[in-house]
Scaffold this motif. Structure first.
Motif, mmCIF file in Angstrom:
data_model
loop_
_atom_site.group_PDB
_atom_site.id
_atom_site.type_symbol
_atom_site.label_atom_id
_atom_site.label_comp_id
_atom_site.label_asym_id
_atom_site.label_seq_id
_atom_site.Cartn_x
_atom_site.Cartn_y
_atom_site.Cartn_z
ATOM 1 N N VAL A 1 -66.216 -2.191 109.829
ATOM 2 C CA VAL A 1 -67.286 -1.761 108.934
ATOM 3 C C VAL A 1 -67.716 -2.954 108.085
ATOM 4 C CG1 VAL A 1 -67.892 -0.273 106.993
ATOM 5 C CG2 VAL A 1 -66.506 0.630 108.871
ATOM 6 N N HIS A 2 -69.021 -3.250 108.073
ATOM 7 C CA HIS A 2 -69.541 -4.356 107.270
ATOM 8 C C HIS A 2 -70.633 -3.927 106.297
ATOM 9 C CE1 HIS A 2 -67.895 -6.846 110.687
ATOM 10 N NE2 HIS A 2 -67.530 -7.596 109.660
ATOM 11 N N SER A 3 -71.037 -2.675 106.334
ATOM 12 C CA SER A 3 -72.149 -2.221 105.495
ATOM 13 C C SER A 3 -71.786 -0.917 104.797
ATOM 14 C CB SER A 3 -73.409 -2.025 106.347
ATOM 15 O OG SER A 3 -73.182 -1.025 107.332
ATOM 16 N N LYS A 4 -72.490 -0.649 103.684
ATOM 17 C CA LYS A 4 -72.260 0.597 102.930
ATOM 18 C C LYS A 4 -70.774 0.799 102.643
ATOM 19 C CE LYS A 4 -76.608 2.130 103.161
ATOM 20 N NZ LYS A 4 -77.466 2.694 102.136
ATOM 21 N N LEU A 5 -70.141 -0.269 102.154
ATOM 22 C CA LEU A 5 -68.699 -0.216 101.910
ATOM 23 C C LEU A 5 -68.329 0.706 100.758
ATOM 24 C CD1 LEU A 5 -67.815 -4.001 102.389
ATOM 25 C CD2 LEU A 5 -67.512 -2.137 104.024
ATOM 26 N N ARG A 6 -69.309 1.070 99.928
ATOM 27 C CA ARG A 6 -69.028 1.965 98.799
ATOM 28 C C ARG A 6 -69.406 3.405 99.116
ATOM 29 N NH1 ARG A 6 -65.413 0.049 97.778
ATOM 30 N NH2 ARG A 6 -65.185 1.424 95.986
ATOM 31 N N SER A 7 -69.508 3.745 100.390
ATOM 32 C CA SER A 7 -69.765 5.129 100.778
ATOM 33 C C SER A 7 -68.648 6.030 100.269
ATOM 34 C CB SER A 7 -69.857 5.250 102.298
ATOM 35 O OG SER A 7 -70.951 4.516 102.802
ATOM 36 N N SER A 8 -68.922 7.312 100.218
ATOM 37 C CA SER A 8 -67.911 8.262 99.748
ATOM 38 C C SER A 8 -66.723 8.298 100.710
ATOM 39 C CB SER A 8 -68.504 9.663 99.648
ATOM 40 O OG SER A 8 -68.750 10.201 100.943
ATOM 41 N N ARG A 9 -65.611 8.768 100.208
ATOM 42 C CA ARG A 9 -64.384 8.883 101.016
ATOM 43 C C ARG A 9 -64.654 9.701 102.279
ATOM 44 N NH1 ARG A 9 -58.613 9.444 100.038
ATOM 45 N NH2 ARG A 9 -57.721 11.223 101.140
ATOM 46 N N GLU A 10 -65.386 10.794 102.133
ATOM 47 C CA GLU A 10 -65.658 11.679 103.266
ATOM 48 C C GLU A 10 -66.545 10.980 104.295
ATOM 49 O OE1 GLU A 10 -66.055 12.488 100.067
ATOM 50 O OE2 GLU A 10 -64.240 13.730 99.868
ATOM 51 N N HIS B 1 -60.187 -5.309 109.793
ATOM 52 C CA HIS B 1 -60.097 -5.302 108.319
ATOM 53 C C HIS B 1 -60.487 -3.945 107.710
ATOM 54 C CE1 HIS B 1 -64.433 -6.287 108.459
ATOM 55 N NE2 HIS B 1 -64.146 -7.412 109.080
ATOM 56 N N VAL B 2 -59.505 -3.058 107.683
ATOM 57 C CA VAL B 2 -59.704 -1.617 107.498
ATOM 58 C C VAL B 2 -60.495 -1.260 106.250
ATOM 59 C CG1 VAL B 2 -58.511 0.580 107.201
ATOM 60 C CG2 VAL B 2 -57.594 -1.143 108.774
ATOM 61 N N SER C 1 -62.739 -0.071 100.339
ATOM 62 C CA SER C 1 -63.501 1.148 100.581
ATOM 63 C C SER C 1 -62.588 2.364 100.422
ATOM 64 C CB SER C 1 -64.082 1.137 101.993
ATOM 65 O OG SER C 1 -65.015 0.093 102.151
ATOM 66 N N GLU C 2 -63.176 3.471 100.037
ATOM 67 C CA GLU C 2 -62.423 4.720 99.920
ATOM 68 C C GLU C 2 -62.449 5.446 101.256
ATOM 69 O OE1 GLU C 2 -63.768 7.081 96.671
ATOM 70 O OE2 GLU C 2 -63.600 5.455 95.204
ATOM 71 N N LEU C 3 -61.273 5.844 101.728
ATOM 72 C CA LEU C 3 -61.169 6.557 102.994
ATOM 73 C C LEU C 3 -59.878 7.354 103.018
ATOM 74 C CD1 LEU C 3 -59.449 4.488 105.600
ATOM 75 C CD2 LEU C 3 -60.598 3.160 103.846
ATOM 76 N N ASP C 4 -59.838 8.354 103.872
ATOM 77 C CA ASP C 4 -58.622 9.116 104.094
ATOM 78 C C ASP C 4 -57.806 8.344 105.123
ATOM 79 O OD1 ASP C 4 -56.626 10.857 104.919
ATOM 80 O OD2 ASP C 4 -57.902 12.634 104.867
ATOM 81 N N ALA C 5 -56.931 7.489 104.625
ATOM 82 C CA ALA C 5 -56.203 6.581 105.506
ATOM 83 C C ALA C 5 -55.360 7.342 106.524
ATOM 84 C CB ALA C 5 -55.326 5.648 104.684
ATOM 85 N N ARG C 6 -54.782 8.455 106.112
ATOM 86 C CA ARG C 6 -53.932 9.191 107.046
ATOM 87 C C ARG C 6 -54.762 9.741 108.215
ATOM 88 N NH1 ARG C 6 -48.786 9.954 106.702
ATOM 89 N NH2 ARG C 6 -48.711 9.330 104.519
#
Length: 328
Positions: free
Chosen positions: A191-200, A220-221, A236-241
């Motif tokens: 991912v290289h764009s919109k890195l501040r997107s919501s977690r969902e 680069h997660v 970035s915010e993400l559900d890592a699990r």
């Protein structure tokens, strides 16, 4: 030591520490300018005339090399950038993420492969950017096809894996044609764009890409930057699990990115990926020959996080790696 070797090693060390690309290029240019000149001829020319491409610092390095000693500047750089090699680093056999001057790297394919061979690699992937990343001169399908033709014709000392670092677009699709992705040995999706997107949104985007059946490595997660000339950037915010569960399900390796300014994923996310049963790839994300050696940073982090060597695909011998890459 030989002047060309001294100049090349200086360039390599400067590249490793992500110094200005113009500084490292100056030493590589000087090495090219004097290549083929005998010691006596070189010394005479330096003392009586200017050699195009050889600046003052390079001139001093050359003259000190001709005196039969390690040049002062090289000795300084060796001391400054001394590397303590981890046990895991000695088990790495190659690298699945590196860039050339076809996109935003500073060196050609041949120079990158020669540098990888000098490190003892069995294989090296060439993974230039995809077209969406215009600032990095990402490769269109046509340019990627041309690159593959160049690689096919090359005579190289190690196995060159044909690859791409493909953008994961906002809808979770991959930024290259399916036909071209099918021609590649390795696909790193990042991912290289919109890195501040919501977690969902970020989770949905990454999980869809991972499930595409085309990706081998998740690059680069979190996209974070922890230091360096580009400044810092939060992860970035993400559900890592959920993301890592998808990686484990689809056989996609989680990249441990070796660039110190990234240190990505963070240690706590490496722990989650371990719990979810993921494979890993320790990659350099090199943009210059000297940066291929950054693998020692990634190896040290993986070792500190107790990642088993057998779960790191870049420790695998070439035959096993190729069988994994070729899976249906």
């Amino acid at each position: 030591m030989e002047p060309v070797d001294a100049l090349t090693e200086i360039a390599t060390l400067l590249e490793r520490e992500r110094a200005s690309k113009y500084r490292s290029k100056a030493f590589r240019s000087a090495a090219a300018a004097i290549d083929g000149l005998s010691g006596a001829e070189l010394g005479d020319r330096l003392r009586t005339a200017h050699i195009p491409g050889v600046g003052d610092t390079s001139r001093t390095v050359i003259l000190q090399s001709l005196e039969g000693r390690v040049p002062d500047y090289l000795a300084e750089l060796r001391a400054r950038y001394a590397v303590t090699e981890s046990t895991l680093r000695t088990q790495l056999r190659g690298d699945l993420h590196a860039h050339t001057d076809w996109s935003d790297g500073t060196a050609g394919i041949e120079a990158m492969i020669d540098a990888a061979a000098s490190l003892g690699h069995e294989y090296q992937a060439i993974t230039d950017h995809s077209p969406r990343l215009r600032v990095a001169r990402g490769l269109t399908a046509e340019r990627l096809a041309a690159q593959l033709d160049v690689i096919e014709r090359m005579q190289t000392p190690i196995r060159v894996l044909r690859g791409i670092e493909v953008d994961i677009l906002e809808d979770g699709t991959l930024d290259q044609t399916d036909e071209m992705l099918a021609r590649l040995d390795v696909v790193v999706g990042s991912v290289h764009s919109k890195l501040r997107s919501s977690r969902e949104e970020m989770t949905r985007r990454m999980v869809r890409a991972i499930g595409s059946g085309r990706m081998h490595v998740l690059g680069h997660v979190t996209g974070r930057l922890v230091t360096g000339e580009r400044g810092t950037r939060p992860p970035s915010e993400l559900d890592a699990r959920a993301v890592f569960a998808a990686c484990a399900q689809h056989g996609v390796a989680v990249e441990i990115n070796s660039r110190p300014e990234r240190a990505d994923p963070p240690d706590d996310l490496i722990a989650v990926a371990l719990e979810e049963g993921c494979l890993f790839a320790i990659d350099s994300d090199a943009h210059a020959p000297g940066q291929l050696s950054l693998l020692d940073h990634g190896a040290a982090r993986a070792e500190a996080c107790a990642v088993p060597a057998q779960r790191i695909v870049t420790t695998w011998p070439l035959a096993r790696l190729e069988a994994w890459l070729a899976r249906d």
